[in-house]
Design a protein around this motif. Sequence first.
Motif, PDB file in Angstrom:
ATOM      1  N   GLU A 197       6.356   1.627  -1.858  1.00 18.63           N
ATOM      2  CA  GLU A 197       4.964   1.846  -2.884  1.00 18.63           C
ATOM      3  C   GLU A 197       4.756   3.433  -2.458  1.00 18.63           C
ATOM      4  N   ILE A 198       4.214   3.816  -3.711  1.00 15.17           N
ATOM      5  CA  ILE A 198       3.667   5.152  -3.474  1.00 15.17           C
ATOM      6  C   ILE A 198       2.488   5.631  -4.267  1.00 15.17           C
ATOM      7  N   GLU A 199       1.859   6.693  -3.880  1.00 13.10           N
ATOM      8  CA  GLU A 199       0.585   7.118  -4.589  1.00 13.10           C
ATOM      9  C   GLU A 199       0.573   7.165  -6.033  1.00 13.10           C
ATOM     10  N   PRO A 200      -0.325   6.721  -6.622  1.00 11.48           N
ATOM     11  CA  PRO A 200      -0.360   6.922  -8.077  1.00 11.48           C
ATOM     12  C   PRO A 200      -0.556   8.217  -8.445  1.00 11.48           C
ATOM     13  N   THR A 254      -1.495  11.654 -10.384  1.00 12.77           N
ATOM     14  CA  THR A 254      -2.976  12.296 -10.352  1.00 12.77           C
ATOM     15  C   THR A 254      -3.101  12.870 -11.694  1.00 12.77           C
ATOM     16  N   ASN A 276       3.134   1.516  -8.865  1.00 14.74           N
ATOM     17  CA  ASN A 276       3.533   2.859  -8.316  1.00 14.74           C
ATOM     18  C   ASN A 276       4.753   2.757  -7.324  1.00 14.74           C
ATOM     19  N   ALA A 292       0.670  -0.972   0.114  1.00 17.00           N
ATOM     20  CA  ALA A 292       0.094  -0.030   0.044  1.00 17.00           C
ATOM     21  C   ALA A 292       0.806   1.251  -0.144  1.00 17.00           C
ATOM     22  N   PRO A 293       0.337   2.212  -0.411  1.00 16.16           N
ATOM     23  CA  PRO A 293       1.065   3.726  -0.559  1.00 16.16           C
ATOM     24  C   PRO A 293       1.828   4.016   0.823  1.00 16.16           C
ATOM     25  N   ASP A 325      -5.851   0.798 -13.671  1.00 22.43           N
ATOM     26  CA  ASP A 325      -5.147   1.920 -13.310  1.00 22.43           C
ATOM     27  C   ASP A 325      -4.388   2.993 -14.607  1.00 22.43           C
ATOM     28  N   ARG A 359       5.314   5.790 -11.775  1.00 25.20           N
ATOM     29  CA  ARG A 359       3.817   5.862 -11.483  1.00 25.20           C
ATOM     30  C   ARG A 359       3.174   5.531 -12.600  1.00 25.20           C
TER      31      ARG A 359
END
Length: 616
Positions: A213-216, A218, A85, A34-35, A358, A169
């Motif tokens: 893990e990082i946020e996708p 935007t 990501n 998870a992020p 995604d 990403r």
Amino acid sequence: MPRSPHRLTAGALAALLGASTLGLGLAAPTAQAAPGDVVISENFDDGQVPAGWRAVSGPWSVVDGRLVVSGGQISRMTFGENLTNYRLDADVRFEQVANATRWAGVLVDAPADGAVPWWQAVMRTTSTAANGIEIAQRTPSNGWNVPFTASAPTDAGVGRDVAVSIEVRGTQVRWFFDGAPVLEGRVQRTADGVQGLVADGSTVSFDNVVVTEIEPATLNQGDGELPAIAAHRGYSAVNPENTLAALVAGARAGAAWVETDVHTSADGVPVIMHDDTVDRTTPGSGRASGLTGPALTGLDAGSWFDAAFAAQRVPTLDEALEVTARSTSDLLLEIKGPETPAEVARTLDAVRAAGMADRTLVQSFDEAVLRAARAHDPSIRLGLLRGQLDADPVAVSRDLGVVAYNPSFGALRNRPSLVGELNAAGVAVFAWTADAATDWAWLTDAGVDGIITNRPGALGGWLTAREQAPAPAPAPAPTVTVVAPADGSTVERGERFAVAASTTDATDVTVTLDGAAVTSGSIEASALTLGRHTVTATASGAGGTATASSTFEVVVTAEGLRGRLIAADVSLGQLQQMLTAVQKEDWGRLRNAVVRHVADAATRARLLEEIDALAG
């Protein structure tokens, strides 16, 4: 994680050069990250190559707390799991190099067995060279595709750690050199690609390898960022719209998105077609929804554009997803309404089955389609298309749960402030359809997040030119000088004197006398006390502010005092007595006369001050 200060000794390096290739198994699959989760963290302090890290080629070993590889051609180590990501951080050091063209870095997406094709983000020791930083592909034919190059702020050199950070990403890759962003690009992703390290013709050591893990990504572009390019119906300016050729060409032109349209056939097959009918772009006739899948996909969709495209047929959604998944572009998929909830569900299921959930933004003019999509797959990203603006687009966007509000360019021209309002609410804006440079300039200045165009190649060139255009020269700093009264001058108390300032490159000037604002022009000195006074001028402009001052002294003279005595309210005889005292410079006698004969207290006090000044 703290940086380890390991350095290789001469003996360890000599031993390393004779090390043999390691053969290691792959790690067991781990739980879904998870992020913010750290998926891998290795500093090699235990002296062992981590379990699950695979030396594909080259002699890899751990020496003095660092993972090291020497010599050879394209030495590779793979590890980790498929992540959409992530951020990979590592300290990378060139220990020895054969020559300045050799390189080392990170495998961004590679098969676990290290076979071709793979994508890498690497640097040379001479990283300040024009191609000192690269994002490149080793192609299926064992050649090189190097679409992205840049230079770093400093050379990596030999014998020093470079903090390498690679953010991935989806298909977007950002390269950071010692914390500074140096390069961005897009890569093809695979369903099973992992991470790794790579070096060519060098002895290279790695330490502090961390995968997080990082946020996708935007949809919203940051302040000052240029809009993303969306190829409208593919590269439709030079290819027949909504064909596989157009989609592939749009991706190859560098578009971040390829836009296309989907209808559902009479027998439930999602197909790529813009119009409700097939009449305009094929030799067939009738509504797309009234024809079967085989009937639609058998139609020639290219000859209307040019005979060279006669082999292009109406694609299925599955075919469009397949070619887009293999490209570096994401998919902007318009579902043409009306569609039943079951038809919407079938389209979304196809997107997810292709591994493109995604990388796809589903959009529609039909609110019922968007509500059906949200109900079937709440995680899919949605966009609302509009030909005319809603009274409250932010409220409508929130009600529908969309992440993008995509209006026509013509409608947006009447309300450019809407971009900021939607962005502030976390909603992106992709405007359609703009094909002229003047329109691209207007949309870019308005801050849109994406431009949908039939000419993605031309827009890409225009954006590159804009990005590389010299920054406007900074506004010149203003200057200011107090020209009156002159610095060091004197002013007789009974006189008037001028206050004036001269400026350049200023839009506003303020002048103060002893801290109180005054207007330029003539001022009575009689209102000032004897002694030193300061005039200050402050000029402000686009280039900043500037300040200057001038100090002058208010003095009294016998002649000036005589004039003020004449103006005093006294009898003629009393005045004659005081003027005689001035002529004889008998200041004591004059003082006594003023005290006795001048009734007004303020006038008396001022005259006495001046007499005392002359008396010394």
